[in-house]
Design a protein around this motif. Structure first.
Motif, PDB file in Angstrom:
ATOM      1  N   HIS A   1       0.818  -1.216   0.000  1.00  0.00           N
ATOM      2  CA  HIS A   1       0.000   0.000   0.000  1.00  0.00           C
ATOM      3  C   HIS A   1       0.851   1.265   0.000  1.00  0.00           C
ATOM      4  O   HIS A   1       0.359   2.348  -0.327  1.00  0.00           O
ATOM      5  CB  HIS A   1      -0.948  -0.001   1.202  1.00  0.00           C
ATOM      6  CG  HIS A   1      -0.254   0.121   2.526  1.00  0.00           C
ATOM      7  ND1 HIS A   1       0.098   1.335   3.084  1.00  0.00           N
ATOM      8  CD2 HIS A   1       0.168  -0.820   3.410  1.00  0.00           C
ATOM      9  CE1 HIS A   1       0.696   1.140   4.241  1.00  0.00           C
ATOM     10  NE2 HIS A   1       0.752  -0.159   4.483  1.00  0.00           N
TER      11      HIS A   1
ATOM     12  N   SER B   1       0.912   2.936  -3.478  1.00  0.00           N
ATOM     13  CA  SER B   1      -0.356   3.290  -4.115  1.00  0.00           C
ATOM     14  C   SER B   1      -0.521   4.800  -4.123  1.00  0.00           C
ATOM     15  O   SER B   1      -1.202   5.373  -3.274  1.00  0.00           O
ATOM     16  CB  SER B   1      -1.525   2.628  -3.382  1.00  0.00           C
ATOM     17  OG  SER B   1      -1.381   1.225  -3.400  1.00  0.00           O
TER      18      SER B   1
ATOM     19  N   LEU C   1      -3.561  -3.405   6.900  1.00  0.00           N
ATOM     20  CA  LEU C   1      -2.748  -3.282   5.694  1.00  0.00           C
ATOM     21  C   LEU C   1      -1.421  -4.023   5.803  1.00  0.00           C
ATOM     22  O   LEU C   1      -0.715  -4.161   4.810  1.00  0.00           O
ATOM     23  CB  LEU C   1      -2.481  -1.805   5.390  1.00  0.00           C
ATOM     24  CG  LEU C   1      -3.715  -0.963   5.066  1.00  0.00           C
ATOM     25  CD1 LEU C   1      -3.327   0.492   4.926  1.00  0.00           C
ATOM     26  CD2 LEU C   1      -4.383  -1.453   3.790  1.00  0.00           C
TER      27      LEU C   1
ATOM     28  N   ARG D   1      -6.143  -7.378  -0.668  1.00  0.00           N
ATOM     29  CA  ARG D   1      -4.800  -6.905  -0.952  1.00  0.00           C
ATOM     30  C   ARG D   1      -4.389  -7.002  -2.413  1.00  0.00           C
ATOM     31  O   ARG D   1      -3.397  -6.417  -2.815  1.00  0.00           O
ATOM     32  CB  ARG D   1      -3.789  -7.667  -0.082  1.00  0.00           C
ATOM     33  CG  ARG D   1      -2.473  -6.950   0.101  1.00  0.00           C
ATOM     34  CD  ARG D   1      -1.722  -7.485   1.292  1.00  0.00           C
ATOM     35  NE  ARG D   1      -2.326  -7.080   2.542  1.00  0.00           N
ATOM     36  CZ  ARG D   1      -2.113  -7.668   3.702  1.00  0.00           C
ATOM     37  NH1 ARG D   1      -1.305  -8.707   3.781  1.00  0.00           N
ATOM     38  NH2 ARG D   1      -2.712  -7.240   4.798  1.00  0.00           N
TER      39      ARG D   1
ATOM     40  N   ASP E   1      -3.911  -3.611  -4.082  1.00  0.00           N
ATOM     41  CA  ASP E   1      -2.658  -2.929  -3.740  1.00  0.00           C
ATOM     42  C   ASP E   1      -1.492  -3.492  -4.542  1.00  0.00           C
ATOM     43  O   ASP E   1      -0.601  -2.757  -4.977  1.00  0.00           O
ATOM     44  CB  ASP E   1      -2.368  -3.073  -2.247  1.00  0.00           C
ATOM     45  CG  ASP E   1      -3.271  -2.206  -1.390  1.00  0.00           C
ATOM     46  OD1 ASP E   1      -3.849  -1.242  -1.937  1.00  0.00           O
ATOM     47  OD2 ASP E   1      -3.408  -2.500  -0.193  1.00  0.00           O
TER      48      ASP E   1
END
Length: 1551
Positions: free
Chosen positions: A438, A441, A473, A486, A489
């Motif tokens: 993440h 991102s 996360l 996930r 991500d």
């Protein structure tokens, strides 16, 4: 049916039931076996994606099939009967099924692929784990809890192992002894059945064995001691087998193997599966029958024993002796001997027929080709991505090849990798930053690169979380949860990492390492592979390393179903990881650095610099003592070619490398050319004892391209044994980051800094070297030795005027110019002769030849004309040359990425380097230089060899009728440039800067320009219309830029006088980004329009007056907006100028408003609206403007023209009345701004903006005074008319006089300190004394009080015996009265400033008078911050007074007085340098006048204590004066007084 495999089920559904292929394929992919199919109900099938109609059909056909199956007893009988007839195949039915089943390979249909994308198998059932390879006890394998092993079946042949699953009793339910008893019973029972039936087999403890949906499910057992199970096996063999068979049993039964069971989220559990293999080799078993003695559980204390004879019947073991019917039992015993003979015969035949699988002899060669891309070696420039799953601990040592690769990122699916896996192994010797998907991102690639240290250090990305993390996360997930939460991500991260503006495709290699089989199509690692496949558009950049053929087979099948591509040629599966590791390590390019590198240390010692530690200083290129010595390249045959290439690269215009210096020191070589300034620069740096500061700046000023950086690196090379030398290689890293890395280098290998070796740091054209110095001092200085140099910064600075810059610089410095001395020319000629002997065409070393020819313009012109004589300017070659020539001429250090150049030249296959840019650009490639860039990424870039070559290339284009605007239009219109590519952000900033960045002398340019040099050249050569076209096209290209429409507005305003268009573009810029500079441009458009109207007004009419007043009002409003926006400025991210320069406060809004008002007032007062003889009427207007009379007093007149003008003035009356107060307010701001504050970093080498602004403000103030002050003649006239002037009028007159003298404010009185005219200071005090003494109120205003007190202090500093002066005690009394009136929460910083001057404690006065001093200091800081906090980033408070040795007013020593004393023996420039460098505090004159105060440091702050309770904190003027570490030390210092509070100067540690 229960024994069917997934292939059997798929075949039956498609051929017998005519189920659609995609439905059957779906069930196959989900691992549906016969046992599973038999247990499914209709709803189960629907949940697996089967349409309801087909689900119902399948359920009914399964029921029908099972009813038609023979009974279990009959089936067992049939299987037993066929044993002797099928040469070891136990099941005729199963055999027939397998013969009918073809290897059915069908690609996934298009509709099914769409289904895969929409439903990524979130409803997966029965995830399968790959079994451990048979009879391989050390094979690295894991089982996953709740996954499944294949359903058990009968023997297919005697060598393929049969399997049996068992669950031992729960350790919480039975004792350990009972669990071991159960283990040995089941193990030897199974072993005997396999040995008698002569089939290989494995029994698995910890796997469910019930014939249900959970058959084969991995559960695992908690084992307290593995050794107990191994010992139980060894101790009990003799108890279960006859003595004669004990040896055979030991040989055939393998010891237990313990397989680690991991949780579904990938983390380790405390469970394992125990497996025992049985291999009844014919040589051991022959035709023997193996009876066993088994313990039978009993209710009595001891277990009873029974003889058993076990054989395999299908998937079960059967005890022949268990039949209770004696007759049947007797028949079975008679029959078994014959059956065993048949089985033994079949076993021997099977062993003889068995052949090992053929080896893949070309796998090693394939690995070499894939990893080097057909080259001789793996290039160090290749950025490697690794995708890996959990690595078994026994395999970690073979992952050492990862440490040899240039790892960009590792996508790790092992949540425990950092604890004891691959990551932990890698980080023992290399640096890796731990990240999560993440974190990638975002759309802002620049911030991600900087924040995550991409390109500098390896990124280790935990794609399935990290063990121990609890956040959503970061925590590990099961595959089903991973796909839901996930996978997005991962897709975003892969898209970011594989984008061409981050890494060129040909510079990227993805290695997928699979330690375990991927059997589930919902696997996260497969999802990641598909994301990579999509982003990279295929497998060209990929390589798969599989643990073995089984892992490869599963992987190949899954990938083919997903991607419809055969990956066999991209996979290595027959080599062990040990072989792979060794092969890859042999493919690395020969190392050009020593394997062991050393830094100099104290006492001529050395310390080894470990690679991992060097990686912790990613922004420094560290020069070691043994640089270039004992390298691998020197042992290779390619060394001679390497040396030749190193020289050619440098002399053709490349950056000098350490190898150039090393090779020049070898026998038979001429020494590296020493420039004339080399010795002088060496002498400045050495000896270090000559420097008196922890961090010293030495400046090297040079013309661009004249060898300044080369000279600096030559100095570093020669001092590498005395200093720890390093070069800052990243131009956009922060000063704080550099300081931290310099500290690490300084202290490396040291327990303390007492004997540290100083660091010599090279910076190239660093934008804020003074701030870097302060950061280094603050971070690296220990404070114990404040006068000992720890870091020496050698800063190379390009400038068009190196001689002038050198003269004006306060730092020790040298300069070199683009002009060789006779000695240098001789050295270049000798070097040229040497180059002719070792190189074929030294005349083509153009950078060297330009210097050899003394930077001759004629030489460069002839050179370029000769090379480009046949250039087709319209070709792809011409276009690229034009782009580079334009950029390199107008933007310093500009370039284009190599990948973009290759795309522009349509080089089709850069991945395998079959065609290069050099080939495509020939014969013009000789003018190009390829080099590495390390700013927000590491990649190769291209530029022309020299800026002078670029300038002459443009001349050639002009001769071919290609103008600057033509090339600029082409550059703006070429779409490929603005698509995703390496270095796109920097290239667009170069282009943007080329269009908008003006030349500024204060930034080192040769002149100040109104527009960018390119725009000015286009205007000069092609006219203003072409400028308009270029800028309008640029605005469309950079549609989010605010500075381009701003530049266009300025062009329309200044060049074309089209004020309507100018305003349109200025407002467009303001709509995109509102900052003070753009608001100022809006105001400047109005101001220029106003100026134009005034200049063009031949006849002053009411209409022109009205228009002027409207424009002036709008301009003033815009400038006021600029003043407010300056407090919170944000700049255009595309503007390179503001990325490099230090932040400063923009005062143009104040200056613009002042200019507009003065211009308007000049215009209005120049109106001949009244008769010349009617002076009284004309004075009415001035009285209105001065605010002395209302606008309404401008009455009606007989002249209609005058009436019309007066009406316009009345209509704008409110605006007119505001003009004088606004002017007064802005001049007060300027007084405060320049008097109380100074720039934090003063570039003494250049004219400062402050100096220019001060001159302009002084001119405007003179006009203001002329307009609004009364002349002496007017005052005399007024006195004659009214001899009894009121006291109020006299006070006003004195205030006006003070305003004319610029002494009507506190800041103005402070400014008078620098005036040489003592009479003027007396005059100032006289007038303030009159004002103060004749105040009508009981208490004069606080501002009058503080001004009167300061006027006394100022006069005392130059004329202490003046009779006008008040006593010190009286001034203190006045001050206390003012304090009583204002309190401690006022914004009047001046009041609290006087408290510091007059009420500072002294040891010979009663302390009770000064107990509140700390409160007043706190008030000063608070009020000053509130008033001037918005300018702190760029300016700091000035100390006008210092604490002296006397008492009363005598101890207040002004800096102006100190300067006056110093000027008697030193020049003004020298005095300025003394103050700035801190050397002034060592001057005896200063020490004689000022009091050195003793105090102490606490947590980095300085305190001075008076008495027992008065403890005053004093800020250090220089951060580096106080060492880090929060040490409590005794210090002494001088105290200076600023409006922000007391400041410590010249800090020295007492101990």
């Amino acid at each position: 049916m229960e024994d069917w495999t997934t292939e059997n089920v798929e075949h039956w559904l498609k051929t017998k039931l005519r189920i659609p292929s995609n439905v059957a394929q779906n069930l196959y992919v989900q691992g549906t076996t016969g046992a599973g199919l038999a247990s499914f109900k209709k709803q189960d099938l629907i949940e697996l994606g089967v349409p309801p109609a087909q689900a119902l059909q399948i359920v009914r056909q399964v029921e029908k099939f099972r009813r038609s199956e023979p009974s279990a007893a009959t089936e067992d009988h049939l299987e037993t009967q066929t044993v002797s007839a099928d040469s070891g195949f136990h099941s005729e039915r199963l055999s027939v099924l397998q013969e009918e089943t073809d290897v059915y390979e069908e690609h996934i249909s298009e509709s099914f692929q769409k289904q895969l994308q929409i439903k990524p198998f979130l409803q997966m059932k029965r995830p399968v784990s790959m079994m451990r390879s048979f009879d391989k006890s050390n094979v690295p394998v894991f089982y996953t809890e709740h996954h499944f092993l294949p359903a058990v079946v009968g023997p297919s042949n005697l060598l393929e192992p049969v399997h049996e699953y068992q669950l031992l009793p729960d350790s919480e339910e039975v004792s350990q002894k009972e669990a071991l008893f159960e283990f040995t019973n089941e193990m030897f029972c199974f072993a005997a059945s396999c040995m008698n039936s002569r089939t290989n087999g494995t029994i698995h403890f910890g796997v469910k064995d019930k014939p249900s949906e959970e058959h084969g499910q991995i559960i695992g057992h908690k084992i307290s001691s593995r050794s107990l199970y191994s010992e139980a096996f060894e101790l009990n063999v003799s108890k279960y087998f006859d003595q004669k068979h004990k040896t055979s049993a030991r040989t055939c039964i393998r010891p237990p193997v313990f397989i680690q069971v991991q949780s579904e989220d990938g983390t380790a559990s405390d469970k394992c599966v125990i497996e025992v293999d049985v291999i009844p080799l014919y040589s051991e078993t022959l035709e023997s029958v193996f009876y066993t003695i088994f313990n039978i559980p009993s209710t009595e204390k001891h277990h009873s024993k029974s003889e058993c004879l076990f054989v395999r019947e299908g998937s079960r073991k059967v005890n022949i002796l268990s039949d209770s019917n004696p007759r049947v039992l007797q028949d079975k015993i008679k029959d078994i001997d014959e059956k065993v003979k048949h089985w033994a015969s079949a076993r021997r035949a099977a062993e003889q027929r068995h052949e090992p699988p053929p080896s893949c002899e070309n796998q090693g060669q394939r690995l070499k080709q894939l990893i080097t891309r057909g080259q001789d070696a793996l290039s160090n420039s290749i950025q490697v991505f690794v995708v890996t799953d959990k690595c078994h601990s026994t395999q970690l040592e073979h992952m050492d090849f990862l440490k040899e690769l240039n790892l960009f990122a590792v996508l790790d699916f092992d949540p425990e990798s950092a604890k004891d896996g691959t990551c932990h192994f890698y980080r023992k010797d290399r640096v890796a930053n731990l990240h999560f998907p993440h974190m990638y991102s975002t759309q802002d690639s620049t911030s991600v690169i900087a924040k995550l240290n991409l390109f500098k250090q390896t990124s280790w990305i935990f794609c399935n979380g990290q063990a121990g993390e609890e956040g959503d996360l970061e925590k590990p997930l099961t595959p089903g949860e991973w796909l839901k939460k996930r996978s997005g991500d991962i897709t975003n991260m892969v898209s970011f990492l594989c984008s061409s503006d981050l890494l060129p495709k040909h510079g990227l290699l993805v290695i997928i390492i699979l330690h375990s089989a991927v059997t589930d199509i919902s696997s996260p690692i497969l999802e990641t592979f598909c994301a990579l496949y999509r982003s990279l558009k295929g497998m060209d950049n990929m390589l798969c390393l599989c643990k073995d053929a089984t892992v490869f087979s599963h992987w190949k099948n899954l990938v083919e179903r997903w991607c419809e591509e055969d990956i066999t040629n991209k996979c290595i599966h027959s080599l062990s990881f040990q072989e792979i590791s060794s092969t890859i390590k042999t493919l690395k390019e020969p190392q050009t650095r020593a394997s062991r590198r050393f830094l100099p240390s104290t006492g001529s010692s050395s310390v080894q610099l470990e690679k991992k530690d060097e990686e912790m200083m990613p922004d420094l290129e560290i020069l070691c003592e043994n640089e270039c010595e004992n390298t691998e390249i020197e042992t290779k045959k390619s060394y001679e070619e390497f040396k030749k290439n190193i020289e050619e690269d440098f002399y053709r215009g490349g950056q000098v490398s350490w190898w150039n210096f090393y090779l020049s020191e070898q026998p038979g070589s001429l020494p590296f050319i020493k420039r004339d300034r080399y010795t002088e620069l060496h002498r400045i740096i050495c000896p270090v004892q000559s420097h008196m500061s922890p961090c010293v700046i030495v400046s090297l000023f040079h013309h661009p391209g004249c060898g300044g950086t080369t000279l600096a690196m030559h100095i570093l090379w020669s001092l590498k044994n005395k200093f720890r030398c390093a070069v800052v290689k990243n131009q956009i890293v922060t000063n704080k980051d550099i300081a931290l890395q310099v500290r690490k280098l300084l202290t490396y290998g040291k327990q303390d800094q007492s004997g540290s070796t100083p660091v010599l740091l090279l910076t190239d054209n660093w934008y804020d070297v003074e701030d870097l110095r302060q950061c280094i001092i603050n971070t690296a200085s220990d404070g114990h030795h404040p006068n000992k140099v720890l870091v020496l910064i050698l800063n190379c600075e390009r400038t068009p005027f190196p001689d002038e810059a050198s003269r004006n610089c306060y730092n020790p410095n040298v300069c070199i110019s683009a002009k060789l001395s006779p000695k240098e020319k001789d050295l270049f000629c000798k070097k040229y002769e040497e180059l002719k002997k070792s190189h074929d065409k030294p005349d083509t070393f153009y950078a060297f030849m330009i210097m050899k020819n003394d930077f001759s313009k004629d030489y460069i012109s002839d050179l370029v004309n000769n090379i480009l004589k046949d250039l087709d300017v319209g070709s792809k070659q011409g276009r690229l040359l034009g782009f580079l020539a334009l950029l390199n001429t107008y933007v310093h250090d500009s370039y284009m990425s190599l990948s973009l150049c290759e795309e522009l030249m349509e080089i089709r296959n850069p991945l395998w380097r079959k065609e290069t840019l050099e080939d495509k650009m020939n014969p013009y490639s000789i003018l190009l230089k390829t080099f590495d860039v390390e700013e927000h990424g590491t990649y190769q870039a291209v530029r022309l060899l020299h800026q002078m070559i670029a300038e002459n290339c443009l001349k050639v284009f002009k001769e071919h009728k290609v103008s600057l605007s033509d090339i600029t239009f082409d550059l703006l219109n070429y779409e490929i440039i603005y698509k995703t590519c390496m270095g796109k952000d920097f290239l667009t900033q170069f282009i943007h800067s080329m269009l908008v960045t003006r030349s500024r002398r204060e930034q080192g340019d040769d002149k100040n320009t109104l527009f960018s040099p390119l725009i000015e050249d286009i205007q000069k050569e092609e006219g203003v219309d072409k400028v308009n076209e270029v800028l309008e096209r640029a605005v469309k290209r950079f549609d989010r830029s605010a500075t381009l429409p701003q530049a266009l507005a300025r062009h329309m305003c200044l060049n074309e006088k089209d004020f309507d268009s100018a305003l349109k573009w200025a407002l467009d810029a303001q709509s995109k980004r509102s900052n003070s500079y753009i608001a100022d441009t809006v105001g400047q458009v109005y101001k220029s329009h106003l100026k134009k109207i005034i200049e063009d007004s031949k006849e002053q009419s009411p209409e022109s007056l009205d228009e002027c007043l409207n424009l002036a009002s709008k301009a003033a409003s815009a400038f006021r907006d600029s003043q407010e926006l300056a407090k919170k400025d944000e700049h255009d991210p595309l503007d390179l100028h503001f990325r490099k320069v230090r932040k400063y406060y923009n005062i143009s809004g104040y200056l613009g408003e002042t200019e507009v008002i003065i211009m308007l007032l000049d215009f209005i007062t120049g109106f001949p609206i009244f008769p010349a003889s009617d002076r009284h009427e004309r004075d009415k207007l001035l009285q209105v403007l001065r605010g002395n009379q209302p606008v309404s007093m401008l009455g009606n007149y007989k002249d209609s023209g005058v009436d019309a003008i007066v009406k316009v003035l009345k209509d704008h009356g409110r605006f007119l009345v505001s003009l004088k107060p606004r002017l007064k307010e802005t001049f007060t701001f300027f007084e405060d701004y320049f008097t109380y504050l100074r720039p934090r970093h003063v570039p003494f080498t250049k004219e400062t903006v402050d100096e220019r602004n001060k001159r302009r403000i002084s001119e405007l103030f003179k006009k203001y005074i002329k307009l609004f002050s009364c002349s002496e003649e007017e005052k005399l006239t007024e006195k004659k008319i009214n001899p009894k002037l009121s006291l109020h009028q006299e006070i006003d007159d004195h205030r006006c006089d003070l305003e004319m003298m610029q002494a009507d404010s506190f800041a103005g009185i402070l400014q008078s300190l620098s005036h040489r005219n003592e009479r003027k200071k007396e005059n100032i005090l006289e007038k303030w004394k009159f004002i103060f003494g004749n105040s009508r109120s009981r208490f004069p205003s606080t501002s009058d009080t503080v001004n009167y007190i300061l006027a006394n202090i100022v006069l005392h500093s130059v004329e202490p015996k003046s009779c006008l002066l008040k006593r010190y005690e009286d001034l203190v009394t006045l001050l206390k009265d003012a304090l009583q009136q204002e309190g401690t929460r006022s914004n009047m910083s001046e009041l609290y400033y006087l408290c510091m001057l007059l009420m500072w404690p002294s040891k010979d006065q009663p302390l009770k008078n000064f107990t509140d001093i700390t409160t007043y200091i706190a008030s000063a800081k608070r009020s000053f911050s509130k008033r001037f906090g918005f300018v702190f980033p760029s300016r700091s408070a000035i100390a006008h007074f210092f604490l002296g040795k006397s008492n009363g007013l005598k101890r207040i020593v002004s800096k102006a007085k100190l300067d006056q004393i110093l000027q008697e023996s030193k020049s003004s420039d020298r005095i300025r340098n003394l103050w700035h460098s801190g050397s002034a505090w060592s001057d005896s004159i200063i020490q004689e006048k000022l009091l050195r105060v003793k105090g102490h440091t606490v947590n980095g702050d300085i305190y001075v204590t008076y008495g027992t309770n008065t403890k005053i904190m004093i800020r250090s003027a220089f951060r580096g004066d106080i060492r880090s570490g929060s040490s409590h030390e005794e210090v002494s210092f001088y105290i200076g007084f600023t409006l922000e509070g007391p400041v410590a100067y010249g800090v020295e540690y007492e101990n």
